[in-house]
Design an enzyme around this catalytic site. Structure first.
Site, PDB file in Angstrom:
ATOM      1  N   ALA A 113      97.574  19.239 -17.834  1.00 30.26           N
ATOM      2  CA  ALA A 113      98.414  18.224 -18.473  1.00 30.26           C
ATOM      3  C   ALA A 113      99.635  17.864 -17.624  1.00 30.26           C
ATOM      4  O   ALA A 113     100.376  16.954 -17.963  1.00 30.26           O
ATOM      5  CB  ALA A 113      98.864  18.711 -19.853  1.00 30.26           C
ATOM      6  N   CYS A 114      99.832  18.550 -16.521  1.00 30.58           N
ATOM      7  CA  CYS A 114     101.009  18.359 -15.664  1.00 30.58           C
ATOM      8  C   CYS A 114     100.641  17.543 -14.430  1.00 30.58           C
ATOM      9  O   CYS A 114      99.758  17.934 -13.655  1.00 30.58           O
ATOM     10  CB  CYS A 114     101.551  19.730 -15.253  1.00 30.58           C
ATOM     11  SG  CYS A 114     102.844  19.681 -13.999  1.00 30.58           S
TER      12      CYS A 114
END
Length: 139
Positions: free
Chosen positions: A10-11
């Protein structure tokens, strides 16, 4: 070359770092540390190998950092390690481990010096262009 990345899909920084590793011709061992957190001993070893203080690995943004009061200097290194184990989202990422060293790769181009064959040019998700610096004498 063996490469391990402690990754959060998600980063964006983590995704860019993973893409740079793969673009260099290496398929790394990807550890999604939110699903499979490092043990206390592994985390301690990563921090020692990076040569950073425990507190330097804490992530503030998007975590319970403030709610837990982790900005208070009263927290010992051992306590901070325990909190990171209990809340892996507090572990900053991505951490990359190669035979050339271990590093928190923020920004993502910090991974370049850890790779044997970094590709000369990489375009990040946001369109930023990164030019790999080659060591003197390298092709």
């Amino acid at each position: 070359m063996t490469v391990t990345i402690y990754h959060n899909p998600a980063c964006g920084t983590s995704r860019n770092t993973l893409a740079m590793i793969r673009q260099s011709g290496v398929e790394p061992d990807v550890i999604e540390y939110l699903k499979t957190p490092p043990s206390r001993d592994e985390l301690k070893e990563l921090i020692a190998t990076m040569g950073i203080p425990v507190r330097a690995l804490l992530r503030e943004k998007g975590t319970p950092y403030k709610e837990l009061g982790l900005d208070d200097p009263k927290w010992s290194d051992d306590q901070l390690l325990e909190v990171m184990i209990a809340h892996p989202i507090l572990i900053n990422r991505p951490i990359v481990v190669t035979p050339k060293g271990t590093r928190l790769c923020r920004p993502s181009e910090a991974v370049i010096d850890l790779l044997d064959n970094p590709v000369g040019r990489f375009v990040k998700e946001d369109g930023e262009v990164v030019e790999a610096r080659r060591a003197a004498g390298a092709p």
